[in-house]
Scaffold this active site. Sequence first.
Site, PDB file in Angstrom:
ATOM      1  N   HIS A   1       0.795  -1.136   0.087  1.00 53.66           N
ATOM      2  CA  HIS A   1      -0.024  -0.049  -0.066  1.00 53.66           C
ATOM      3  C   HIS A   1       0.897   1.273  -0.119  1.00 53.66           C
ATOM      4  O   HIS A   1       1.999   1.295   0.835  1.00 53.66           O
ATOM      5  CB  HIS A   1      -0.900  -0.161   1.331  1.00 53.66           C
ATOM      6  CG  HIS A   1      -2.371   0.856   1.010  1.00 53.66           C
ATOM      7  ND1 HIS A   1      -2.040   2.313   1.209  1.00 53.66           N
ATOM      8  CD2 HIS A   1      -3.459   0.550   0.755  1.00 53.66           C
ATOM      9  CE1 HIS A   1      -3.212   2.814   0.969  1.00 53.66           C
ATOM     10  NE2 HIS A   1      -4.130   1.755   0.749  1.00 53.66           N
ATOM     11  N   PRO A   2       0.360   2.258  -1.021  1.00 56.27           N
ATOM     12  CA  PRO A   2       1.406   3.232  -0.914  1.00 56.27           C
ATOM     13  C   PRO A   2       1.183   4.612   0.090  1.00 56.27           C
ATOM     14  O   PRO A   2       1.711   5.992  -0.210  1.00 56.27           O
ATOM     15  CB  PRO A   2       0.954   3.704  -2.449  1.00 56.27           C
ATOM     16  CG  PRO A   2      -0.426   3.537  -2.635  1.00 56.27           C
ATOM     17  CD  PRO A   2      -0.604   2.353  -1.882  1.00 56.27           C
ATOM     18  N   CYS A   3       0.133   4.320   1.106  1.00 57.11           N
ATOM     19  CA  CYS A   3      -0.469   5.374   1.726  1.00 57.11           C
ATOM     20  C   CYS A   3       1.055   6.064   2.630  1.00 57.11           C
ATOM     21  O   CYS A   3       0.626   7.345   2.998  1.00 57.11           O
ATOM     22  CB  CYS A   3      -1.272   5.014   2.703  1.00 57.11           C
ATOM     23  SG  CYS A   3      -0.661   3.442   3.880  1.00 57.11           S
ATOM     24  N   ARG A   4       1.787   5.514   3.006  1.00 61.07           N
ATOM     25  CA  ARG A   4       3.125   5.925   3.476  1.00 61.07           C
ATOM     26  C   ARG A   4       4.331   6.302   2.965  1.00 61.07           C
ATOM     27  O   ARG A   4       5.439   6.438   3.360  1.00 61.07           O
ATOM     28  CB  ARG A   4       3.224   5.009   4.932  1.00 61.07           C
ATOM     29  CG  ARG A   4       2.429   4.859   5.828  1.00 61.07           C
ATOM     30  CD  ARG A   4       2.830   4.312   7.128  1.00 61.07           C
ATOM     31  NE  ARG A   4       2.043   4.389   8.303  1.00 61.07           N
ATOM     32  CZ  ARG A   4       2.190   3.850   9.283  1.00 61.07           C
ATOM     33  NH1 ARG A   4       3.308   3.292   9.724  1.00 61.07           N
ATOM     34  NH2 ARG A   4       1.342   4.008  10.265  1.00 61.07           N
TER      35      ARG A   4
END
Length: 286
Positions: free
Chosen positions: A226-229
């Site tokens: 997941h690219p959220c961070r």
Amino acid sequence: MSLCMQEETFHHCCQHLLQLSQQLRDGWSWESAQGCLEGYLKKTVVRSAVIKSNHVWDKTETTSDSASHTSCHPHEILNFKQLLNVFYIVFSVCILHIYLTYILYLHSVCSDLYNLFLQSFPDASCDDDTITSKIADDDDDDDEVHIESEDICQVLQYEYHILFSCSYSTPVLYFRAFTQEGRSLLLEEVWNSVHPNFRQRLQNSPLSTISQEEHPLLGQPFFKIHPCRTEEFMRPVLQAAHDQSRPVNFVLTWLSVVGPLVGLDVPLKYSILLQSEANTRDSESD
């Protein structure tokens, strides 16, 4: 320092990475999606791994040339990999034999010492039944160690894709893995392949860092980081590169951070080539 990447910049970084990969023979290729102008970077890696109680633990990695894997089905693994599998099993049996021989030797020595102790101190408070019980417990522990050491080495094929996320304006890593028989790894097995130093923190993330979802261009099930961070870990990396006046390819730098989490290492030679290109440009401008 803005970390919002435009899709045009993403494609430029990908083309640069492909040029470097071609020089290093690292196996990256560009795949265009059917029916649209979008595409993604692709790399296939064959890696031997140890399956332990349905847990997968990475041992070694071999990069395969992208052209040779374009039409390769997941179960079509070369025979020499099967020979490598047999070698690991034979090696494990030899180590186990040495270990058991050593345990039997220690048991014999301890028995001799115990008999000597009884002869020297016949009135010792420790009774024979207690020590016999402890020795039996030790034997049980030895049996447990023997069971845990029964690992099975398998050859896995990983397929990595790098796509651009319009929602997060960053690259995203998709991947999937197969056994020699063509079975896809389960999400639990993928998590168990992550190094313990990373696993706990990633699993405690507000959004599960590794999840399974549909590939946005292929419509097939893939795992995804997941690219959220992305901004959280990329900001200090890019700032350090800027302070040290080091050349940066955003996609390459990002991949060197997220790739190792799922067994995809980025060779140091990429950084050497980047610096060499920067030095050449500087000398030409002078």
